[in-house]
Design a protein around this motif. Sequence first.
Motif, mmCIF file in Angstrom:
data_model
loop_
_atom_site.group_PDB
_atom_site.id
_atom_site.type_symbol
_atom_site.label_atom_id
_atom_site.label_comp_id
_atom_site.label_asym_id
_atom_site.label_seq_id
_atom_site.Cartn_x
_atom_site.Cartn_y
_atom_site.Cartn_z
ATOM 1 N N THR A 89 3.525 20.088 3.724
ATOM 2 C CA THR A 89 4.074 18.967 3.104
ATOM 3 C C THR A 89 4.641 17.854 4.220
ATOM 4 O OG1 THR A 89 4.996 20.041 1.264
ATOM 5 C CG2 THR A 89 6.146 18.080 1.606
ATOM 6 N N LEU A 90 5.253 18.522 5.087
ATOM 7 C CA LEU A 90 5.556 17.363 6.306
ATOM 8 C C LEU A 90 4.320 16.817 6.994
ATOM 9 C CD1 LEU A 90 8.518 19.678 7.472
ATOM 10 C CD2 LEU A 90 8.710 17.531 6.516
ATOM 11 N N ALA A 91 3.233 17.658 7.261
ATOM 12 C CA ALA A 91 2.435 17.138 7.996
ATOM 13 C C ALA A 91 1.455 15.814 7.120
ATOM 14 C CB ALA A 91 1.156 18.090 8.209
ATOM 15 N N THR A 92 1.587 16.128 5.726
ATOM 16 C CA THR A 92 1.147 14.991 4.730
ATOM 17 C C THR A 92 1.935 13.901 4.826
ATOM 18 O OG1 THR A 92 0.044 17.058 3.443
ATOM 19 C CG2 THR A 92 0.428 14.958 2.381
ATOM 20 N N ALA A 93 3.222 14.025 4.981
ATOM 21 C CA ALA A 93 4.149 12.903 5.033
ATOM 22 C C ALA A 93 3.855 12.229 6.218
ATOM 23 C CB ALA A 93 5.473 13.236 4.814
ATOM 24 N N ALA A 94 3.626 13.087 7.033
ATOM 25 C CA ALA A 94 3.170 12.413 8.497
ATOM 26 C C ALA A 94 2.081 11.594 8.460
ATOM 27 C CB ALA A 94 3.371 13.495 9.726
ATOM 28 N N ALA A 95 0.782 12.061 8.009
ATOM 29 C CA ALA A 95 -0.340 11.468 7.957
ATOM 30 C C ALA A 95 -0.349 10.166 6.806
ATOM 31 C CB ALA A 95 -1.430 12.600 7.369
ATOM 32 N N ALA A 96 0.750 10.169 5.883
ATOM 33 C CA ALA A 96 0.734 9.111 4.949
ATOM 34 C C ALA A 96 1.158 8.155 5.646
ATOM 35 C CB ALA A 96 1.496 9.441 3.800
ATOM 36 N N GLY A 97 2.174 8.244 6.804
ATOM 37 C CA GLY A 97 2.723 7.191 7.348
ATOM 38 C C GLY A 97 2.020 6.716 8.466
#
Length: 148
Positions: free
Chosen positions: A98-106
């Motif tokens: 979840t955190l990696a996906t958030a980082a990639a979205a940003g």
Amino acid sequence: MQPPQPDPVPVATTAPASPPRRPFGPLLAALVAGLVLGGGGVGAVWALSGGDGDSPGRGPAADARDACTALDGFDETKYGTKGKKGEVAINRYYAANTLATAAAAGDKRYKPLAEAIRGSQYRLADELEFTAKVMKELNKARGFCDDL
């Protein structure tokens, strides 16, 4: 001879009085005032704190670091075991995703991290255990974390 008949019981012909209506004006005014003041307070806090999700220490880089921290604490040998250690393993693994996906979205620089963690989870769903294919993806994610 018939016995005497009792007098008929009087029947009320009018409806009982309804309770007096309370005015809703003051209640509605208090509700609106509370919403306005509460919304203003939240807005003020948001504006003063930056409000854009990229306040100091937060944002894609921080999300990527947090994903790596969760991944670092993940022990695949505990995944699926009963008890608290198994629960910790599952939650850390999915929190890392979840955190990696958030980082990639940003920030697209973190897309390889998100793809590697997600890929390991997809492989795990197919393989049902941490096989070499699953570990390859997981180690790719850990390698990305080592470079952060």
